[in-house]
Design an enzyme around this catalytic site. Structure first.
Site, PDB file in Angstrom:
ATOM      1  N   GLN A  30     -12.641   1.279  10.589  1.00  0.00           N
ATOM      2  CA  GLN A  30     -12.560   2.673  10.999  1.00  0.00           C
ATOM      3  C   GLN A  30     -13.905   3.327  10.760  1.00  0.00           C
ATOM      4  O   GLN A  30     -14.551   3.050   9.772  1.00  0.00           O
ATOM      5  CB  GLN A  30     -11.501   3.401  10.186  1.00  0.00           C
ATOM      6  CG  GLN A  30     -10.174   2.712  10.204  1.00  0.00           C
ATOM      7  CD  GLN A  30      -9.502   2.796   8.865  1.00  0.00           C
ATOM      8  OE1 GLN A  30      -9.480   3.853   8.260  1.00  0.00           O
ATOM      9  NE2 GLN A  30      -8.973   1.700   8.394  1.00  0.00           N
ATOM     10  N   HIS A  88       0.814  -1.212   0.000  1.00  0.00           N
ATOM     11  CA  HIS A  88       0.000   0.000   0.000  1.00  0.00           C
ATOM     12  C   HIS A  88       0.849   1.265   0.000  1.00  0.00           C
ATOM     13  O   HIS A  88       0.570   2.215  -0.717  1.00  0.00           O
ATOM     14  CB  HIS A  88      -0.908  -0.020   1.226  1.00  0.00           C
ATOM     15  CG  HIS A  88      -2.124   0.813   1.080  1.00  0.00           C
ATOM     16  ND1 HIS A  88      -3.233   0.380   0.410  1.00  0.00           N
ATOM     17  CD2 HIS A  88      -2.395   2.068   1.495  1.00  0.00           C
ATOM     18  CE1 HIS A  88      -4.141   1.333   0.430  1.00  0.00           C
ATOM     19  NE2 HIS A  88      -3.659   2.363   1.083  1.00  0.00           N
ATOM     20  N   SER A 136      -6.830   5.959  12.448  1.00  0.00           N
ATOM     21  CA  SER A 136      -7.981   6.795  12.801  1.00  0.00           C
ATOM     22  C   SER A 136      -8.127   7.868  11.734  1.00  0.00           C
ATOM     23  O   SER A 136      -7.143   8.398  11.226  1.00  0.00           O
ATOM     24  CB  SER A 136      -7.759   7.462  14.159  1.00  0.00           C
ATOM     25  OG  SER A 136      -7.825   6.500  15.181  1.00  0.00           O
ATOM     26  N   HIS A 184     -10.859   1.718  -1.653  1.00  0.00           N
ATOM     27  CA  HIS A 184     -11.157   1.288  -0.288  1.00  0.00           C
ATOM     28  C   HIS A 184     -11.868  -0.058  -0.359  1.00  0.00           C
ATOM     29  O   HIS A 184     -12.889  -0.274   0.269  1.00  0.00           O
ATOM     30  CB  HIS A 184     -11.964   2.341   0.472  1.00  0.00           C
ATOM     31  CG  HIS A 184     -11.252   2.844   1.680  1.00  0.00           C
ATOM     32  ND1 HIS A 184     -11.865   3.225   2.831  1.00  0.00           N
ATOM     33  CD2 HIS A 184      -9.929   2.994   1.909  1.00  0.00           C
ATOM     34  CE1 HIS A 184     -10.955   3.616   3.716  1.00  0.00           C
ATOM     35  NE2 HIS A 184      -9.781   3.481   3.176  1.00  0.00           N
TER      36      HIS A 184
END
Ligand SMILES: Nc1ncnc2c1ncn2[C@@H]1O[C@H](COP(=O)(O)OP(=O)(O)O)[C@@H](O)[C@H]1O
Ligand SMILES: [Mg+2]
Lengths: 89, 233, 771, 89
Positions: free
Chosen positions: C265, C73, C338, C119
């Site tokens: 998240q 990533h 976060s 995502h």
């Protein structure tokens, strides 16, 4: 079979961010409610359900929670046969 | 014509309203929610958006912003106030308009053009329209389902305080034309005195032909016109 | 809720000439074993390299940092070398790949920042939050460049809608995207949704954002100026998504949902809106020198990358980071994902000014460290070192691999399959027509885009529902068009052609609105790069994209790679999503897709070759994914697009609509039906003299074609222009009256499709399935 | 002063249309849960609040409800000092 009102409380899992709770906490603080240390927000779901007994009603509702009412990834649930004063609104 | 546009943290149509007032010939000014005075504004717009994220209930937290006392005083003094979308929700929560806006019947956020009928052209906000005129303007909300208790609803209708009603192309306020479940297809109402308007659809997004509609512009022109007349009088 | 602990020794230790103390293991750190290294996704060779870089064993915290930075990533280890082949330059490119977002000059003193990101994994586990936080992340990538987000797009690929799980994912993703973007107040101007069994277990959720700024307002994600202050800004750090970067780089396996839970998240769009306004105000204030989103691998990647880009070092103390939960370890704080957080480098002495701006927006800003000259990423905990790693090797030193692989046998067989026996419509042409138009892939995505705010902020000139979204640059007549495209079936059967086709289609979509295609961002969604057939797909797709982008002069300014989109060894179709940007000088001249007035002549521009390989037709009528997908004739494609643009500029076109999935059947239907709600449908009388078989003609997905109309008086001018550009131009019919049917005559058949029937199919199918 | 966890249940007023409840009811029916006769959905808000006694905590929370947490036009509320097993999630 009789009718029961079941109360299902669905709450965000511990550790997960709860933006609603955060915002309400903030709002309460700015209204002067300093005594509030934390706020978490979940859902209260009332089911009117036919079952053999209170336990049976709770069991059925728990199955519905696992299947639909709660998101297992982000939420916990807690089921009770609701007291009379919390009957289906 | 000095128009205050109240901005809360999370407002996001403040700029649209600013431009609308400008195009209508007024002088818009942003007023941050923490201020306590409207600074001599002659009218107030509470714009759309998600004040405080719309967390808890739309408008519930915003109504406690410091500026809202000044807005309430302004309303009591007969000042002209327009609440659009989230602004309507804020005004209801603040008690400046009756009723409440519930979750859309579809439970979905809805963003599309809608049609609404002008029920009255004798208000400060609608003088630029014909009674019965059908407007095409965008709406965009998750909580636009207007609710009031039966007595309030009856009073609203009896006193002709429903200013806009969702309708179809022919002007019929049919159930099919109701986008969100609002009682009586209500899209916009005024308070008893007629100086506070709340509406869910967005006239501020219907002010330029290149964007698809100019049907919202007369609302702002009516408002500015009313201010001008008040000044002369 | 715990705040930053008091009495932890204050700011990081001051300068000293002595070499700083090396980090030591913390009490409670697990010992570094080969298994632990393996769990962190590092191979033995890579681990050896870690030791060489450090000259010692890493601490557990350092292992976490390496693992994240060298994950697929962040490190792009299996893609970097190939990505270097992409064309990235043009005079209008201000910022190419490597920053938070690419930036191009769109004229009039305006610059556009744009980027697309995946995502997929988070959305597979928790569709609502996964998609929501995807939007959040891509917005931050754009506004950290100093640009105000003005539009979003999304490219979604799901399994077939007859699966309940797929419906759950689809519904959740759309709601998540809507709720987040709507709350922040950014209009959605377009996107795409595909359904195919190739995505059954692994949805593809890609989000794109466009942002505008003045050309002199650009800010980069750098940590310049030794002594400047690092500040953590925005939301507090919790235990969310620890190791999300590694998570996104690993295959999902059955039953992973449970294990993946802590990695979910939760998005807070309201905080994002505040962060957006605060960041833009900060950047404009001149108090800061750099800003970066704490995205994948959070504080680690933002700190390391900012230092790496400017050749400086950073030192931070995790004890100063505002946290949401008690007892978080340095490892957790460094790797937390976060949401809604930023790392800001403030010019020394401006910390209070920064804090003041954030306070206005009801956000926190804490000093957590400073920029150093050491070149290293040094992390303390209450003054005690827990990590100290040279920054550059963490970014530039990430091991990279180039593998060639080979085409899989299964797909070769499908590609080479003879599709001729399937060409004849089994139940007649009309049945085939209605089934193709009523396929969720072709049918209107109104159900999706009406959950997105498409009109907020008053600049949406062309909303979803046409070829490309067009957003006006505020206060000007200028507009920016954007489209996302990738036909996964085509890229599966032939990745090179498919990728070329995706670029061609995206550019064509943009050109159909009258905007000049300018640049590309891309999101490469693939299976495991360790498998030869995936390596082959990846390489071929990159080469196809390279060729098409070079030829169409639309350089690639950035993007994102998402590997390991697999479940139990079954990979998604290779899905290189193209996000194309175009510019139009005057939005009044925007061309729309709907037919307008009765009597207008209808033209087909471009040549038909009848490509049914990989078509919607074969999938819908025969359940087949087979055959050679349509080839892309880049010269013809470029000529067509330039021709359309010339016609648009002369304001000759009353409508233009590209031909893609579902072929001419889909295009003509959409031209007749126009826009939902506001539009009125008109009919058309169409007659083809082309000798191609009916199915080839109506359902072929040949590239390089556009259906256009003009005023009757302009017919000759239009024909002449097409001839000038060498573009085949055939008048195929005439627009008829409102509510009239679509009548089509071919050499062998005649169809009469009532407006009502088409409308029911085209608009009805997705709501029917989803409600 | 000690800490209490207060449970605030905010429910739609009787007679009020509850689209969420209706949707859940519909979904449960289509999953085959025919025993469910009705569903209502509200909010469960958990406050961690400093107060002199459980009663005091409840009283404070009720004031917050009247002021902010519930909309009197559409919602009722019910406050209890939550049992331990329903402590702040
Ligand atoms: N996920 C989505 N979000 C927003 N708009 C979408 C989405 N999917 C499709 N649309 C819109 O619907 C229209 C048709 O999409 P598509 O069938 O992909 O068109 P095309 O084949 O011309 O690219 C486009 O305007 C597109 O932007
Ligand atoms: Mg497309």
């Amino acid at each position: 079979m009789s009718q029961f009102t079941v109360e299902v409380l669905v709450t965000p899992r511990p550790g997960l961010l709860d933006p609603q709770g955060k915002a309400i906490h903030h709002a309460l603080s700015s209204l002067g409610y300093d005594a509030v240390a934390d706020v978490r927000v979940g859902k209260a779901i009332y089911l009117e359900v036919a079952a053999a007994s209170p336990d049976d009603a709770v069991e059925r509702a728990e199955e519905m929670c696992r299947k639909l009412l709660a998101n297992p990834v982000t939420e916990d649930f807690h089921v009770t046969a609701a007291a009379a004063d919390r009957a289906l609104p | 014509m000095n128009v205050a546009i109240i901005t809360f943290p999370g407002s996001n149509c403040d700029q649209d309203c600013h431009r609308s007032v400008e195009l209508a010939g007024g002088s818009p000014r942003y007023v941050w929610h923490r201020e306590t005075s409207l600074g001599g504004a002659e009218a107030v717009i509470v714009p759309g958006g998600f004040a405080h994220g719309d967390y808890l209930r739309p408008g519930a937290i915003a109504r406690f912003s410091p500026i809202m006392d000044a807005v309430a005083d302004f309303a009591r003094a007969g000042g002209l106030i327009v609440g659009i979308c989230n602004g309507f929700q804020v005004l209801c929560e603040a008690g400046l308009l009756p009723g409440a806006l519930l979750r859309n019947e579809s439970l979905c956020f809805q963003s599309h053009h809608c049609r609404m009928r002008v029920e009255r052209s004798d208000t400060a906000f609608t003088a630029g329209y014909r009674e019965g005129q059908v407007l095409g303007i965008p709406l965009s909300h998750a909580d636009g389902n207007y609710f009031a208790d039966p007595d309030t609803l009856a009073a609203l209708e009896a006193e002709r305080r429903v200013v806009f009603r969702y309708c179809d192309a022919r002007g019929d306020a049919s159930p099919d034309a109701n986008p969100n479940g609002s009682l009586n297809n209500i899209a916009g109402i005024v308070n008893a005195r007629g100086n506070v308007l709340g509406m869910m659809p967005h006239p501020d997004r219907a002010i330029e032909a290149v964007l698809g509609s100019v049907d919202g512009l007369p609302l702002f022109e009516s408002l500015i016109g009313a201010l001008a007349r008040a000044e002369v009088a | 809720m715990p705040g930053p602990p008091a009495g932890n020794g204050g700011a990081p230790a001051g300068d000293s000439t002595a070499a700083p103390a090396p980090p030591r293991p913390r009490p409670g750190d697990p010992p570094i074993t080969p298994e632990l290294v393996d769990d962190h996704g590092l191979s033995p060779d890579e681990y050896a390299q870690v030791r060489r870089i450090l000259g010692r064993e890493p601490t557990f915290t350092e292992l976490g940092v390496f693992s994240a930075m060298w994950s697929e990533h962040c490190g792009y280890k299996n893609s970097k070398r190939l990505l270097r082949l992409l064309p990235t330059q043009a005079p209008w490119v201000i910022q190419g790949p490597g920053e938070n977002a690419g930036v191009i000059d769109v004229g009039g003193g305006w610059a556009l920042a744009f980027k697309i990101e995946s995502h997929n994994h988070p959305s597979a586990v928790e569709p609502y939050q996964g998609a929501a936080t995807g939007i959040g992340g891509i917005l931050r990538d754009v506004f950290t460049m100093g640009a105000r987000p003005v539009a979003t797009l999304n490219s979604l690929h799901f399994g077939d809608l007859d699966r309940p799980r797929v419906r759950y994912l689809f519904g959740g993703v759309v709601k998540g995207i809507g709720d987040y973007g709507n709350c922040v107040g950014i209009p959605s101007t377009g996107g795409e949704v595909y359904f195919d069994r190739g995505y059954e277990d692994n949805p593809i959720v890609n989000a794109m954002c466009l942002g505008l700024m003045r050309t002199d307002e650009l800010i980069r994600g750098t940590a310049e100026g030794v002594g400047n202050t690092l500040m953590a800004v925005g939301a507090r750090t919790g235990r969310d998504g620890i190791h999300g970067a590694t998570f996104a780089s690993e295959e999902l396996s059955e039953g992973d949902d449970e294990a993946s839970r802590p990695q979910v998240q939760v998005g807070d769009p309201f905080t994002e809106k505040l962060l957006l306004e605060a960041s833009l105000e900060l950047i404009a204030s001149g108090h800061i020198v750099g800003i970066q989103d704490m995205g994948a691998a959070g504080l680690t990647s933002s700190g390391v990358e900012m230092a790496g880009r400017s050749g400086t070092g950073v030192e931070m103390d995790v004890a100063l980071v505002p946290v949401r939960e008690e007892g978080m370890t340095p490892y957790e704080i460094l790797l937390s994902e976060s949401q809604e957080r930023m790392l800001v480098v403030a010019a020394a002495g401006n910390e209070d000014a920064v804090r003041e701006i954030l306070e206005k927006w009801e956000l926190e800003a804490e000093t957590i460290g400073r920029v150093t000259a050491t070149g290293s990423f040094r992390v303390l905990e209450g003054g005690i070192a827990v990590a100290d790693i040279p920054a550059l090797p963490l970014t530039e030193g990430c091991p990279t691999y180039e593998r060639h692989g080979a085409e899989g046998d299964e797909v070769r067989a499908l590609r080479e399959m003879d599709i001729a026996p399937y060409v004849e419509p089994p139940a007649g042409l009309e049945d085939a027509f209605l089934r193709v138009v009523g396929s969720p892939n072709v049918a209107s995505k109104q159900w999706v885009y009406e959950q997105y705010d498409t009109t907020v902020r008053g600049n949406s000139v062309e909303r979803p529902g046409g070829d490309a979204g067009v957003i006006r640059i505020p206060g000007t007549a200028r507009g920016v068009a954007a489209s996302t495209d990738c036909n996964g079936r085509h890229t599966y059967l032939n990745p090179r052609r498919g990728a070329m086709g995706a670029v061609a289609e995206a550019a064509r979509n943009v050109a159909c609105t009258g905007a000049v295609p300018m640049a590309v961002t891309n999101c490469l969604n693939f299976g495991s790069p360790l498998k030869p057939h995936i390596q082959h797909q990846f390489r071929e797709a990159v080469l196809g994209m390279r060729d098409a982008c070079a030829y169409l002069e639309t350089p690639v300014t950035g993007g994102n790679v998402s590997f390991y989109n697999e479940t139990d060894g079954k990979a998604v179709y290779p899905t290189p999503v193209i996000g194309m940007i175009g510019v139009i000088d005057d939005v009044e001249a925007v061309v729309r897709h709907a037919f307008r007035d009765p009597g207008d002549p209808i033209f087909l521009l471009g040549a038909s070759t009848g490509e049914l390989g990989g078509s919607e037709y074969l999938y819908v009528l025969h359940g087949l994914v087979a055959g050679e997908p349509p080839p892309v004739d880049l010269a013809a494609e470029r000529a067509l697009q330039r021709c359309i643009l010339a016609m648009a500029q002369l304001r000759l076109l009353k409508s233009a609509h590209d031909v893609a999935g579902g072929g001419l059947a889909a295009t003509l239907t959409e031209c007749c039906l126009g826009r939902p709600r506001t539009g009125r449908s008109v009919g058309a009388n169409v007659r083809f003299t082309d000798p191609l078989p009916d199915a080839d003609l109506l359902f072929g997905e040949d590239h390089g074609r556009v259906v256009a109309t003009c005023a009757p008086a302009d017919e000759e001018r239009l024909r002449r222009l097409a001839a000038d550009y060498g573009v085949p131009c055939e008048r195929i019919g005439t627009v008829t009256g409102p509510g009239a049917p679509l009548e089509i005559e071919t050499e062998s058949s005649a169809l009469r499709l009532e407006a009502e029937t088409l409308r029911d199919r085209y608009y009805g199918v997705i709501p029917e399935i989803m409600n």
